[in-house]
Design a protein around this motif. Sequence first.
Motif, mmCIF file in Angstrom:
data_model
loop_
_atom_site.group_PDB
_atom_site.id
_atom_site.type_symbol
_atom_site.label_atom_id
_atom_site.label_comp_id
_atom_site.label_asym_id
_atom_site.label_seq_id
_atom_site.Cartn_x
_atom_site.Cartn_y
_atom_site.Cartn_z
ATOM 1 N N ALA A 1 108.767 -4.012 77.664
ATOM 2 C CA ALA A 1 107.583 -3.144 77.767
ATOM 3 C C ALA A 1 107.938 -1.879 78.547
ATOM 4 O O ALA A 1 107.372 -1.612 79.605
ATOM 5 N N PRO A 2 108.875 -1.067 78.018
ATOM 6 C CA PRO A 2 109.292 0.144 78.749
ATOM 7 C C PRO A 2 108.296 1.291 78.552
ATOM 8 O O PRO A 2 108.251 1.929 77.491
ATOM 9 N N VAL A 3 107.472 1.535 79.544
ATOM 10 C CA VAL A 3 106.515 2.646 79.480
ATOM 11 C C VAL A 3 107.259 3.918 79.903
ATOM 12 O O VAL A 3 107.699 4.031 81.046
ATOM 13 N N VAL A 4 107.383 4.866 78.981
ATOM 14 C CA VAL A 4 108.223 6.042 79.219
ATOM 15 C C VAL A 4 107.361 7.304 79.306
ATOM 16 O O VAL A 4 106.614 7.618 78.369
ATOM 17 N N PRO A 5 107.442 8.049 80.440
ATOM 18 C CA PRO A 5 106.755 9.341 80.501
ATOM 19 C C PRO A 5 107.602 10.390 79.768
ATOM 20 O O PRO A 5 108.704 10.725 80.201
ATOM 21 N N VAL A 6 107.094 10.898 78.633
ATOM 22 C CA VAL A 6 107.887 11.844 77.830
ATOM 23 C C VAL A 6 107.553 13.297 78.154
ATOM 24 O O VAL A 6 108.419 14.171 78.073
ATOM 25 N N LEU A 7 106.318 13.552 78.509
ATOM 26 C CA LEU A 7 105.864 14.890 78.889
ATOM 27 C C LEU A 7 104.801 14.711 79.971
ATOM 28 O O LEU A 7 104.241 13.616 80.113
ATOM 29 N N PRO A 8 104.529 15.731 80.759
ATOM 30 C CA PRO A 8 103.488 15.609 81.780
ATOM 31 C C PRO A 8 102.174 15.096 81.192
ATOM 32 O O PRO A 8 101.638 15.683 80.260
#
Length: 286
Positions: A164-171
């Motif tokens: 369950a990798p929650v990735v912040p891609v943009l602000p």
Amino acid sequence: MLPETLIQQMSHGWIHAPIASLIYHRSGRAELINLAGMELLQYLPEEATQAQLHYNLHRDPSLQAPLTKNAITSAFEGKKSRIGELDYELLNVHARPSGKHIVARLNLAPLRVEEKTGDYIVAFFTDITSQVTMRRELDSRKHEIQLAEQQQEAMRAEIEARSAPVVPVLPGILVLPLVGAVDSRRAEYVLNCLLEAASEHSADTLLLDVTGIPVVDTAVANYLLQAIKALKLLGTDTIVVGISPEIAQTLVQLGLRLEDITTRADLQSGLQTALRRQGQVIRARS
């Protein structure tokens, strides 16, 4: 010299009693030993007599612990005493360590000889080596099982974290790609991860990519809907991307209400929708 009164006290029954017992004088001499005692200490009858000449209770290496010595002193003072689970090293006929060990429970009682106590005690040895060995083996196995369970739990936690990798891609924009089968346990873990990540990053939008999920059942679908509603309460909108025809058909058959959920065909279109909500667009460089 051993009093005749004491010899008379120790009947034929004591000599043949099944529990090992010895009689000691306050000087430390081993005055009498029954047949079970000879067997326990691994002496032949002729060896027992020789061992008694060299042995002294107060110099026995296995009986030097303070609590053990106190118990012996109390017995000579007329009080019954008990020494539990004693690691006892057997002595040879010269009263020297043999290297052979047993675990014994030792009960001490004063003997009344000629109407007085204080000169003699009787010690009853109960060999509990097999019971203690079994208990220690069980404790060791239990410890090994606990370690294995801890390692398994650590591996499960690591697998779940990677699943369950929650990735912040943009602000303000997060992406969660789900791959592989999702059961109720994993779905609940995903829900917790999403809530923590959304709060930590103050996310406006979450892109939930279900492209890699082959099957969704009722329980999993409900967990995902709960996640979407919970995220909404935190101020995070969810865009579900990559719903396959099979999953779409399953959701319809399950009767789940999807009217309020934004869906897109793939991650790219989902990201464009999230940016438009922020008043941004992706432009190709010329």
